[in-house]
Design a protein around this motif. Structure first.
Motif, PDB file in Angstrom:
ATOM      1  N   THR A   1       0.832  -1.208   0.000  1.00 45.52           N
ATOM      2  CA  THR A   1       0.000   0.000   0.000  1.00 45.52           C
ATOM      3  C   THR A   1       0.863   1.253   0.000  1.00 45.52           C
ATOM      4  O   THR A   1       0.640   2.185  -0.787  1.00 45.52           O
ATOM      5  CB  THR A   1      -0.933  -0.004   1.219  1.00 45.52           C
ATOM      6  N   ALA A   2       1.852   1.292   0.878  1.00 41.47           N
ATOM      7  CA  ALA A   2       2.716   2.467   0.975  1.00 41.47           C
ATOM      8  C   ALA A   2       3.476   2.691  -0.333  1.00 41.47           C
ATOM      9  O   ALA A   2       3.575   3.820  -0.822  1.00 41.47           O
ATOM     10  CB  ALA A   2       3.684   2.301   2.142  1.00 41.47           C
TER      11      ALA A   2
ATOM     12  N   ASP B   1      -7.735  -6.652   2.831  1.00 39.83           N
ATOM     13  CA  ASP B   1      -6.537  -7.049   2.096  1.00 39.83           C
ATOM     14  C   ASP B   1      -6.846  -8.258   1.209  1.00 39.83           C
ATOM     15  O   ASP B   1      -7.111  -9.351   1.707  1.00 39.83           O
ATOM     16  CB  ASP B   1      -5.436  -7.381   3.114  1.00 39.83           C
ATOM     17  N   LEU B   2      -6.777  -8.065  -0.119  1.00 34.72           N
ATOM     18  CA  LEU B   2      -6.999  -9.154  -1.069  1.00 34.72           C
ATOM     19  C   LEU B   2      -5.744  -9.483  -1.867  1.00 34.72           C
ATOM     20  O   LEU B   2      -5.820 -10.239  -2.843  1.00 34.72           O
ATOM     21  CB  LEU B   2      -8.127  -8.795  -2.049  1.00 34.72           C
ATOM     22  N   ILE B   3      -4.590  -8.933  -1.489  1.00 32.51           N
ATOM     23  CA  ILE B   3      -3.381  -9.187  -2.268  1.00 32.51           C
ATOM     24  C   ILE B   3      -2.974 -10.647  -2.136  1.00 32.51           C
ATOM     25  O   ILE B   3      -3.243 -11.308  -1.132  1.00 32.51           O
ATOM     26  CB  ILE B   3      -2.216  -8.275  -1.844  1.00 32.51           C
ATOM     27  N   GLN B   4      -2.337 -11.149  -3.170  1.00 32.13           N
ATOM     28  CA  GLN B   4      -1.872 -12.534  -3.205  1.00 32.13           C
ATOM     29  C   GLN B   4      -0.364 -12.542  -3.028  1.00 32.13           C
ATOM     30  O   GLN B   4       0.371 -12.023  -3.875  1.00 32.13           O
ATOM     31  CB  GLN B   4      -2.259 -13.192  -4.527  1.00 32.13           C
TER      32      GLN B   4
ATOM     33  N   THR C   1      -1.310  -7.644  -7.772  1.00 34.75           N
ATOM     34  CA  THR C   1      -2.698  -7.877  -7.349  1.00 34.75           C
ATOM     35  C   THR C   1      -3.287  -6.677  -6.626  1.00 34.75           C
ATOM     36  O   THR C   1      -4.507  -6.577  -6.487  1.00 34.75           O
ATOM     37  CB  THR C   1      -2.811  -9.131  -6.454  1.00 34.75           C
ATOM     38  N   PHE C   2      -2.437  -5.745  -6.187  1.00 32.17           N
ATOM     39  CA  PHE C   2      -2.945  -4.483  -5.613  1.00 32.17           C
ATOM     40  C   PHE C   2      -3.121  -3.423  -6.693  1.00 32.17           C
ATOM     41  O   PHE C   2      -4.118  -2.688  -6.712  1.00 32.17           O
ATOM     42  CB  PHE C   2      -1.994  -3.960  -4.531  1.00 32.17           C
ATOM     43  N   THR C   3      -2.172  -3.334  -7.615  1.00 30.41           N
ATOM     44  CA  THR C   3      -2.193  -2.256  -8.598  1.00 30.41           C
ATOM     45  C   THR C   3      -2.972  -2.616  -9.862  1.00 30.41           C
ATOM     46  O   THR C   3      -3.385  -1.725 -10.611  1.00 30.41           O
ATOM     47  CB  THR C   3      -0.762  -1.854  -8.992  1.00 30.41           C
ATOM     48  N   ARG C   4      -3.182  -3.900 -10.118  1.00 27.54           N
ATOM     49  CA  ARG C   4      -4.003  -4.335 -11.265  1.00 27.54           C
ATOM     50  C   ARG C   4      -4.990  -5.392 -10.780  1.00 27.54           C
ATOM     51  O   ARG C   4      -4.977  -6.535 -11.226  1.00 27.54           O
ATOM     52  CB  ARG C   4      -3.121  -4.885 -12.383  1.00 27.54           C
TER      53      ARG C   4
END
Length: 426
Positions: A15-16, A139-142, A149-152
């Protein structure tokens, strides 16, 4: 915009970094001086493909400033992200009580916890007299592919009530939401529960396929053929249909456990999810059982090579990894274990401290295979997919390949002179 991110999790780092890359000024607060020191030296807390470089770029550019919680002076910020370790509600409450500035408009809770945490944090803000709006962005990041998975993303869960905070939140997410609108707006509770429910269905698919793999061995059926046929049905799809030696990690298992706990609290019958977890724990020892049966129980003093101990490719972490339970089962029978992993050996060494058993950490996959009576493929890192089979056969005392992820072609491997067993394959 001035943004503060709190937490020493992978979610906090992603995130940061992502928000700094899109032009925001981000202060990342971590919980320990050791982590703070690492970040000031330009070393990210989590190492993933692409993420290390992006962190260094944002740090060097001055858009991402590492800070130490409860020591560094609190900066005025418009948005605060809480990306703490799972079940850190009490810490989140303390952070809000002590770190929230008058200029903060929005608090974003990314911390995974029981359903209802976001509502309680929001009530805490109101009790403090704060006008800041609280939203939930579970939080859904893999892990292993966290930055992409955060940015796309394919989906983002946004919990916000009566549209409060939605406009500002959509603006923050706009750089990651351009191809199509992937933001699903719902209530705080619905967002939290959706996160847990997603984890539950993914775990259920994995355990179901492992049950089918076990049955296929009795029926003389190749589960890989069945998997492809199932995935071709649009009602089912291809994701999470790969049988193997169990799932692990800090996320999926804990989320399913959280669902089971809620079911117990509400006096509901948690049968399915409890069985999913039981199936998964059994599956973590499936390679040991195959090894035991192959040698008819005469395994004491033998040597086993393990390729891959991280709970999934792309990460150095071993929390709840299938390899840990496998190693303990081998140790209990007096088996020597040699391990190679591209990233996870330091974490494995920490886990092994104080435990009884023979464990050798190896620099190369072939060093691990030397004089081995069996080779167990546990984590399907790409460097393991195409080994030098003749070299491997020459290194091993007995060329037994136990493929815990079904990444090899059984016919080809056997043609190289190795004995082969996979999961649900004849």
């Amino acid at each position: 915009m001035q943004i503060s991110v709190y937490g020493d999790t992978l979610c906090a780092q992603v995130t940061a970094t992502a928000l700094a890359q899109t032009g925001h000024s981000v202060h990342w607060f971590v919980m320990t001086s050791a982590d703070h020191g690492r970040l000031l030296n330009g070393d990210p807390l989590f190492s993933e493909q692409g993420l290390d470089r992006l962190f260094s770029e944002q740090f060097s550019a001055g858009r991402l400033l590492p800070c130490l919680y409860d020591v560094t002076s609190v900066m005025d910020c418009g948005v605060m992200f809480l990306a703490l370790a799972p079940n850190s509600e009490s810490l989140a409450s303390v952070i809000l009580a002590t770190q929230l500035g008058d200029s903060c408009e929005l608090v974003v809770n990314q911390t995974v916890g029981p359903v209802g945490v976001a509502e309680r944090l929001r009530s805490g803000l109101r009790d403090m007299g704060s006008d800041a709006v609280l939203v939930a962005l579970p939080d859904l990041i893999q892990e292993g592919n966290a930055y992409l998975t955060f940015t796309r993303p394919e989906s983002m869960l946004l919990g916000c009530e009566d549209g409060e905070g939605e406009v500002l939140m959509r603006e923050l997410l706009r750089p990651f939401n351009r191809r199509k609108d992937v933001v699903h707006v719902m209530s705080l509770r619905e967002a939290e529960f959706s996160k847990l429910a997603i984890s539950g269905i993914l775990a259920t698919r994995i355990s179901y396929m492992n049950d089918m793999a076990s049955l296929s061995e009795f029926l003389g059926v190749d589960i890989d053929v069945v998997r492809v046929a199932m995935g071709a049905d649009p009602r089912i799809g291809e994701s999470y249909l790969y049988p193997g030696c169990g799932f692990g990690g800090p996320g999926l298992s804990s989320n399913v456990l959280a669902l089971v706990d809620v079911l117990h609290e509400k006096a509901a019958e948690p049968g399915l999810l409890e069985e999913v977890l039981r199936t998964n724990e059994r599956q973590k020892e499936v390679l040991f059982r195959k090894f035991w049966q192959y040698y008819q129980g005469n395994v004491a003093g033998k040597r086993v090579a393990i390729w891959g101990v991280a709970f999934k490719p792309g990460t150095p972490r071993v929390e709840n990894a299938p390899a840990l339970k496998l190693i303990e089962a081998l140790w209990a029978q007096g088996v020597e274990v040699a391990v190679h992993d591209p990233k996870a050996l330091p974490d494995l060494a920490v886990w092994a401290q104080g435990r009884k058993g023979s464990l050798t950490l190896c620099d190369t996959p072939y060093d691990a295979a030397k004089e081995a009576d069996a080779l167990m493929l546990v984590t399907e890192w790409k460097p393991y997919w195409s080994p030098d089979w003749q070299r491997l056969k020459g290194e091993m005392r007995h060329p037994l390949m136990l493929d815990g992820r079904n990444i090899y072609d059984p016919v080809f491997v056997r043609a190289q002179g190795l004995a082969y067993q996979g999961i649900g394959r004849a």
